[in-house]
Design a protein around this motif. Sequence first.
Motif, PDB file in Angstrom:
ATOM      1  N   LYS A   1       0.805  -1.216   0.000  1.00 16.73           N
ATOM      2  CA  LYS A   1       0.000   0.000   0.000  1.00 16.73           C
ATOM      3  C   LYS A   1       0.837   1.264   0.000  1.00 16.73           C
ATOM      4  CE  LYS A   1      -3.895  -0.141   0.297  1.00 16.73           C
ATOM      5  NZ  LYS A   1      -4.918  -0.235  -0.768  1.00 16.73           N
ATOM      6  N   ALA A   2       2.050   1.202   0.547  1.00 16.20           N
ATOM      7  CA  ALA A   2       2.903   2.384   0.612  1.00 16.20           C
ATOM      8  C   ALA A   2       4.355   1.961   0.682  1.00 16.20           C
ATOM      9  CB  ALA A   2       2.539   3.248   1.822  1.00 16.20           C
ATOM     10  N   HIS A   3       5.215   2.855   0.180  1.00 15.93           N
ATOM     11  CA  HIS A   3       6.648   2.559   0.076  1.00 15.93           C
ATOM     12  C   HIS A   3       7.413   3.847   0.361  1.00 15.93           C
ATOM     13  CE1 HIS A   3       9.990   0.275  -2.052  1.00 15.93           C
ATOM     14  NE2 HIS A   3      10.508   1.460  -1.843  1.00 15.93           N
ATOM     15  N   PHE A   4       8.211   3.825   1.441  1.00 16.55           N
ATOM     16  CA  PHE A   4       8.989   5.005   1.822  1.00 16.55           C
ATOM     17  C   PHE A   4      10.459   4.644   1.740  1.00 16.55           C
ATOM     18  CE2 PHE A   4       4.969   4.889   4.141  1.00 16.55           C
ATOM     19  CZ  PHE A   4       4.388   6.076   3.722  1.00 16.55           C
ATOM     20  N   ASP A   5      11.212   5.361   0.924  1.00 15.82           N
ATOM     21  CA  ASP A   5      12.579   4.935   0.633  1.00 15.82           C
ATOM     22  C   ASP A   5      13.593   5.457   1.633  1.00 15.82           C
ATOM     23  OD1 ASP A   5      12.944   7.587  -0.053  1.00 15.82           O
ATOM     24  OD2 ASP A   5      12.876   7.233  -2.218  1.00 15.82           O
ATOM     25  N   LEU A   6      14.841   5.073   1.393  1.00 14.10           N
ATOM     26  CA  LEU A   6      15.946   5.394   2.284  1.00 14.10           C
ATOM     27  C   LEU A   6      16.168   6.899   2.398  1.00 14.10           C
ATOM     28  CD1 LEU A   6      18.016   3.665   3.908  1.00 14.10           C
ATOM     29  CD2 LEU A   6      19.589   3.976   2.003  1.00 14.10           C
ATOM     30  N   GLU A   7      15.972   7.608   1.299  1.00 12.31           N
ATOM     31  CA  GLU A   7      16.217   9.057   1.282  1.00 12.31           C
ATOM     32  C   GLU A   7      15.268   9.790   2.223  1.00 12.31           C
ATOM     33  OE1 GLU A   7      16.329  12.816  -1.872  1.00 12.31           O
ATOM     34  OE2 GLU A   7      16.087  10.765  -2.606  1.00 12.31           O
ATOM     35  N   LEU A   8      14.031   9.323   2.298  1.00 10.16           N
ATOM     36  CA  LEU A   8      13.041   9.984   3.150  1.00 10.16           C
ATOM     37  C   LEU A   8      13.187   9.594   4.615  1.00 10.16           C
ATOM     38  CD1 LEU A   8      10.437  11.664   3.561  1.00 10.16           C
ATOM     39  CD2 LEU A   8       9.146   9.543   3.133  1.00 10.16           C
ATOM     40  N   MET A   9      13.311   8.292   4.885  1.00 13.20           N
ATOM     41  CA  MET A   9      13.230   7.803   6.263  1.00 13.20           C
ATOM     42  C   MET A   9      14.512   7.166   6.780  1.00 13.20           C
ATOM     43  SD  MET A   9       9.428   6.287   6.840  1.00 13.20           S
ATOM     44  CE  MET A   9       7.994   7.354   6.744  1.00 13.20           C
ATOM     45  N   GLY A  10      15.465   6.864   5.903  1.00 15.52           N
ATOM     46  CA  GLY A  10      16.611   6.091   6.342  1.00 15.52           C
ATOM     47  C   GLY A  10      16.168   4.679   6.680  1.00 15.52           C
ATOM     48  N   SER A  11      17.030   3.902   7.322  1.00 17.79           N
ATOM     49  CA  SER A  11      16.617   2.569   7.763  1.00 17.79           C
ATOM     50  C   SER A  11      15.738   2.715   9.010  1.00 17.79           C
ATOM     51  CB  SER A  11      17.829   1.682   8.028  1.00 17.79           C
ATOM     52  OG  SER A  11      18.772   2.337   8.844  1.00 17.79           O
ATOM     53  N   VAL A  12      14.700   1.880   9.090  1.00 20.32           N
ATOM     54  CA  VAL A  12      13.669   2.016  10.123  1.00 20.32           C
ATOM     55  C   VAL A  12      13.645   0.758  10.991  1.00 20.32           C
ATOM     56  CG1 VAL A  12      11.196   2.337  10.559  1.00 20.32           C
ATOM     57  CG2 VAL A  12      12.293   3.530   8.646  1.00 20.32           C
ATOM     58  N   ALA A  13      13.668   0.954  12.309  1.00 16.35           N
ATOM     59  CA  ALA A  13      13.656  -0.176  13.239  1.00 16.35           C
ATOM     60  C   ALA A  13      12.271  -0.459  13.806  1.00 16.35           C
ATOM     61  CB  ALA A  13      14.628   0.076  14.383  1.00 16.35           C
ATOM     62  N   ILE A  14      11.450   0.593  13.966  1.00 20.77           N
ATOM     63  CA  ILE A  14      10.123   0.451  14.567  1.00 20.77           C
ATOM     64  C   ILE A  14       9.138   1.299  13.778  1.00 20.77           C
ATOM     65  CG2 ILE A  14       8.705   0.932  16.614  1.00 20.77           C
ATOM     66  CD1 ILE A  14      11.243   0.616  18.323  1.00 20.77           C
ATOM     67  N   CYS A  15       7.970   0.735  13.503  1.00 23.80           N
ATOM     68  CA  CYS A  15       6.880   1.523  12.914  1.00 23.80           C
ATOM     69  C   CYS A  15       5.559   1.064  13.502  1.00 23.80           C
ATOM     70  CB  CYS A  15       6.843   1.396  11.388  1.00 23.80           C
ATOM     71  SG  CYS A  15       5.493   2.357  10.641  1.00 23.80           S
TER      72      CYS A  15
END
Length: 345
Positions: free
Chosen positions: A38-52
């Motif tokens: 449904k959605a895709h947020f890349d490295l440039e926007l969020m960096g690597s993500v540990a918790i969502c």
Amino acid sequence: MASNRGVLNLRFNQDQGCFTCCMESGLRIYNVDPLVEKAHFDLELMGSVAICEMLHRTNLLAIVAGGSHPKFADNTVLIYDDHAKKFVLEITFTTPVKAVRLRRDKLVVALLREVHVFSFPAPAQRLYTVETRENTLGLCEISPIVTAERQLLAFPGHKIGSVQLVDLTNTEAGMSSAPLTINAHQGELACLAINQQGTFIATASCKGTLLRVWDTLRRVQVVELRRGSDPATLYCMNFSRDSEFLCCSSDKGTIHIFALKKTHLNRRSTFSKMGILGNYGESQWALANFTVPPESACVCAFGLRSSVIAICLDGTFHKYVFNDDGNCNRETFDVYLDVCDDHEF
């Protein structure tokens, strides 16, 4: 616990109809049935993500950075508004964030030795802070819906194996009700779950052999369930939406499904009829189970039409349908989340 496919963490939303996939390359959100990104947020926007943490199916997401390419500090919770396409709130703490929980009126953040409760979304004001025993796993659960019969926050108590319950209906800053305690296990807690109405919590210890379900009003045990006889690391527990079933996953690679309302459906040991082996002989074993790759951690939840979903850090998606007879039939075969390449959604 990262996988070789770059998946750092997986979590279902409050109705178990969506899940988040935190990655070294950003964040993805999937619908469960049908399985669709449904959605895709890349490295440039969020960096690597540990918790969502999703807020049901709304445009608001709570994230905490981690992994090998973080863009933000791991002691900061950020709220991203997917409609506005920007971060709209940032809260920084003195130590790394272990877990985040959202509902439509509260934001809860677990640190190693504290749980902070905020009003949400606006204004995001700290209401109170409660101290916990060392909580390396970030164990913390809240009643997911505002109209729940019991508005509760559950987290490890100061005594080993205990759970504390705090009433979330108090919205006055600096004030919280006195926590109630359930002495759930003799060993350290390893897993917590709370049902939709906040009337039951499920607990498991680091031994991982027994799951216990508790009535949150009377603080008494409703049922004790046996996952197995060998120790195991539990990854996840979830109630069905109607609270009639409970599922769990562990490092043994088996997803167990237990009946809570019609407990006679659960399997019994052959020793139970012989009256030997005490409590072990009287144990209630899973109504049904199925296997997933044991080398990969996974989360599990209930889907539509008596189905159970398991999603693993190796990117595999498993769906089984069970019935009251204990039959468990696979409905999906060799389904992999598309988590290898980093493309725009």
